[in-house]
Motif scaffolding. Structure first.
Motif, PDB file in Angstrom:
ATOM      1  N   SER A   2       0.848  -1.196   0.000  1.00  0.00           N
ATOM      2  CA  SER A   2       0.000   0.000   0.000  1.00  0.00           C
ATOM      3  C   SER A   2       0.873   1.231   0.000  1.00  0.00           C
ATOM      4  CB  SER A   2      -0.915   0.014   1.226  1.00  0.00           C
ATOM      5  OG  SER A   2      -0.152   0.043   2.406  1.00  0.00           O
TER       6      SER A   2
ATOM      7  N   GLY B 236       1.420   5.418   1.036  1.00  0.00           N
ATOM      8  CA  GLY B 236       1.381   6.094   2.327  1.00  0.00           C
ATOM      9  C   GLY B 236       1.281   7.575   2.127  1.00  0.00           C
ATOM     10  N   SER B 237       1.061   8.281   3.188  1.00  0.00           N
ATOM     11  CA  SER B 237       1.008   9.731   3.119  1.00  0.00           C
ATOM     12  C   SER B 237       2.415  10.287   3.073  1.00  0.00           C
ATOM     13  CB  SER B 237       0.248  10.274   4.333  1.00  0.00           C
ATOM     14  OG  SER B 237       0.906   9.889   5.513  1.00  0.00           O
TER      15      SER B 237
ATOM     16  N   VAL C 232       5.455   9.874   7.446  1.00  0.00           N
ATOM     17  CA  VAL C 232       5.385   8.485   7.855  1.00  0.00           C
ATOM     18  C   VAL C 232       5.140   8.409   9.351  1.00  0.00           C
ATOM     19  CG1 VAL C 232       6.566   6.270   7.886  1.00  0.00           C
ATOM     20  CG2 VAL C 232       6.954   7.866   6.000  1.00  0.00           C
TER      21      VAL C 232
ATOM     22  N   GLU D  77       1.087   4.607  12.384  1.00  0.00           N
ATOM     23  CA  GLU D  77      -0.130   3.978  11.894  1.00  0.00           C
ATOM     24  C   GLU D  77      -0.079   3.662  10.413  1.00  0.00           C
ATOM     25  OE1 GLU D  77      -0.439   8.305  11.225  1.00  0.00           O
ATOM     26  OE2 GLU D  77       0.209   7.016  12.870  1.00  0.00           O
ATOM     27  N   ASP D  78       0.893   4.193   9.675  1.00  0.00           N
ATOM     28  CA  ASP D  78       1.006   3.937   8.243  1.00  0.00           C
ATOM     29  C   ASP D  78       1.520   2.524   7.997  1.00  0.00           C
ATOM     30  OD1 ASP D  78       0.210   6.503   7.428  1.00  0.00           O
ATOM     31  OD2 ASP D  78       2.212   7.271   7.826  1.00  0.00           O
ATOM     32  N   GLU D  79       0.838   1.798   7.148  1.00  0.00           N
ATOM     33  CA  GLU D  79       1.299   0.457   6.801  1.00  0.00           C
ATOM     34  C   GLU D  79       2.413   0.553   5.769  1.00  0.00           C
ATOM     35  OE1 GLU D  79      -1.164  -3.399   6.168  1.00  0.00           O
ATOM     36  OE2 GLU D  79      -0.813  -2.536   4.179  1.00  0.00           O
ATOM     37  N   LEU D  80       3.560   0.009   6.117  1.00  0.00           N
ATOM     38  CA  LEU D  80       4.717   0.009   5.234  1.00  0.00           C
ATOM     39  C   LEU D  80       5.004  -1.405   4.763  1.00  0.00           C
ATOM     40  CD1 LEU D  80       7.111   2.389   7.212  1.00  0.00           C
ATOM     41  CD2 LEU D  80       5.529   2.981   5.363  1.00  0.00           C
TER      42      LEU D  80
ATOM     43  N   ASP E 128       7.920  -0.225   0.068  1.00  0.00           N
ATOM     44  CA  ASP E 128       8.319   1.060   0.627  1.00  0.00           C
ATOM     45  C   ASP E 128       9.782   1.093   1.014  1.00  0.00           C
ATOM     46  OD1 ASP E 128       5.712   2.514   0.739  1.00  0.00           O
ATOM     47  OD2 ASP E 128       5.164   0.811   1.994  1.00  0.00           O
TER      48      ASP E 128
ATOM     49  N   ARG F 296      11.563   4.213   9.148  1.00  0.00           N
ATOM     50  CA  ARG F 296      10.734   5.410   8.956  1.00  0.00           C
ATOM     51  C   ARG F 296      11.536   6.545   8.327  1.00  0.00           C
ATOM     52  NH1 ARG F 296       8.138   4.100  13.933  1.00  0.00           N
ATOM     53  NH2 ARG F 296       9.643   5.387  15.067  1.00  0.00           N
TER      54      ARG F 296
ATOM     55  N   GLN G  65      10.678   8.194   4.738  1.00  0.00           N
ATOM     56  CA  GLN G  65      10.354   9.618   4.705  1.00  0.00           C
ATOM     57  C   GLN G  65      11.299  10.386   3.782  1.00  0.00           C
ATOM     58  OE1 GLN G  65       7.704  11.362   6.483  1.00  0.00           O
ATOM     59  NE2 GLN G  65       8.344  12.624   4.754  1.00  0.00           N
TER      60      GLN G  65
END
Length: 429
Positions: A10, A12-13, A16, A19-22, A69, A137, A141
């Motif tokens: 998936s 992501g926003s 990071v 709660e974001d699924e990586l 990701d 993360r 990011q």
């Protein structure tokens, strides 16, 4: 944490969070090390889907098939040792974030990996869940931020290119006679893309003023570039002394040479104002006739001498229609984006089906709009007309709209000069 070897990753926003699924691809051939890393990821403050590859070739294949990701890369693989794996992964299009796992306790190998393109490095024996989570993360990011910066840069480049095209399409008229009013305006359609509308005005040494407005069929940068080419060719021909009656034929020749498809054509309206300002010759190449504003009346010039559009496979040339003019007078040249505007909230029955469609402004509606604009004042007529048409349409027009007004109030009466484009305050795209 979820361990998955088949599902799709998936997105992501931009930022990071926990709660974001990586989706993490662990490239590790040692089962023991893979188990430890997987456990650390499970204990980290991450929502993560872990996939595993045991060779670099398997990893590259996975990256080609699924969204990932971040890659956790062991530097000692059966088919790649050392920095070769980093170099090959970084060479992939849209490579994900990359964190290197090294078994060496020294920093040299990790530093060299970062220099080769990795986002971070970790020593296997020193990895713990929080450190691993922060590293993943950070790497993700960083890659997302770089992608955003690239997108912003590309957007800025496109904007600069669009402005250069607009400057080519929208020149400063070369008219020295202060008694003659020359007002021009151009706004792109609702999608903000340039079209092929163009205009110009040039005063010749004998006092004649030659005005132009035209439209290349289509909408977009190719048509805009072609429109700029045709306008430049037109100005070159006019200032070099080519007879106005011959200009359109030469411009058509340029069109046939420069267009990328044989079905592309262009319409054109050329007006030659006499030195005494009491008559004008009108040439129409498939274009709409201008509106004549004189003696309190606003009406299109009778288009009895309309010729064919440029670039269409048919015979026939372009003959001049002489228009007598009595001061004060104005001629409003325009493109079809104005008359094809629709009336917000007004629907008519369509001829091609049972569903109604929005009514078009049309030529009569444009004349009525100009009449209302003039009733509220004589200045900035082009800008105020563009705004009025956009208001009745209920927002940005569907197609580009360009307009040029040339007028004469009589000897010694100063003529207004004004230019309106989408870059002016209050318009926006």
């Amino acid at each position: 944490m979820v361990i998955d070897t088949t599902g799709e990753g998936s997105g992501g926003s931009a930022l990071v969070g926990a709660e974001d699924e990586l989706v993490v691809l662990l490239v590790e051939d040692d089962d023991g090390d893979a188990f430890l890393v997987t456990e650390h990821l499970a204990d980290a403050a991450l929502t993560v889907v872990v996939r595993r590859a045991t060779t670099l070739d398997d990893a590259i294949s996975t990256l080609g098939d699924r969204a990932v990701d971040c890659v956790l890369l062991d530097l000692g693989l059966p088919d790649a040792v050392g920095l070769d794996a980093v170099t090959r992964l970084r060479a992939l299009p849209c490579a994900p974030a990359l964190v290197v796992l090294t078994g060496l306790s020294g920093t040299d190998e990790g530093v060299r990996a970062v220099a080769a393109g990795a986002d971070d490095y970790l020593v296997k024996g020193e990895v713990e869940p929080d450190l691993l989570g922060r590293s993943v993360r950070y790497a993700v990011q960083r890659r997302r931020s770089e992608a955003q910066q690239r997108a912003i840069y590309r957007s800025q480049i496109r904007e600069a290119e669009t402005m250069r095209l607009e400057r080519a399409l929208l020149p400063t008229p070369l008219v020295d006679d202060d008694d003659l009013a020359v007002l021009v305006g151009y706004i792109p359609g609702g999608n903000g893309l340039l079209g092929g509308d163009f205009y110009d005005a040039v005063e010749l040494g004998d006092g004649r003023v030659v005005c132009l407005i035209g439209d290349v069929a289509g909408h977009g940068p190719d048509e805009a570039a072609l429109g700029a080419t045709l306008r430049t060719a037109w100005r070159t021909l006019v200032v070099s002394g080519t007879a106005p009656a011959d200009v359109i034929g030469h411009v058509e020749h340029i069109l046939t040479l420069e267009r990328d498809r044989p079905e592309i054509f262009s319409t054109l309206c050329q007006v030659v104002v006499a030195p005494d300002r009491r008559s004008a010759d009108l040439y129409l190449a498939g274009h709409l006739a201008p509106l004549l504003i004189s003696e309190g009346r606003i009406a299109p010039v009778p288009s009895t001498a309309r010729g064919r559009a440029m670039g269409v496979p048919s015979t026939g040339g372009w003959q001049a229609l002489t228009i007598p003019l009595a001061a004060p007078w104005s001629l409003l040249l325009y493109t079809d984006g104005l008359v094809e505007a629709t009336l917000a909230g007004v629907e008519v029955q369509g001829l091609d089906g049972p569903r109604p469609r929005r009514a078009r402004l049309g030529l009569d509606g444009l004349a009525s709009t100009v009449e209302r604009v003039l009733a509220d004042g004589q200045s900035n007529v082009v800008e105020r007309t563009l705004r009025a048409v956009r208001d009745v349409h209920g927002g940005p027009l569907d197609d580009d709209a360009a307009a040029l007004l040339v007028g004469w109030a009589g000897p010694g009466e100063a003529g207004e000069r004004a230019s309106t484009t989408a870059e002016d305050a209050g318009w926006g795209r």
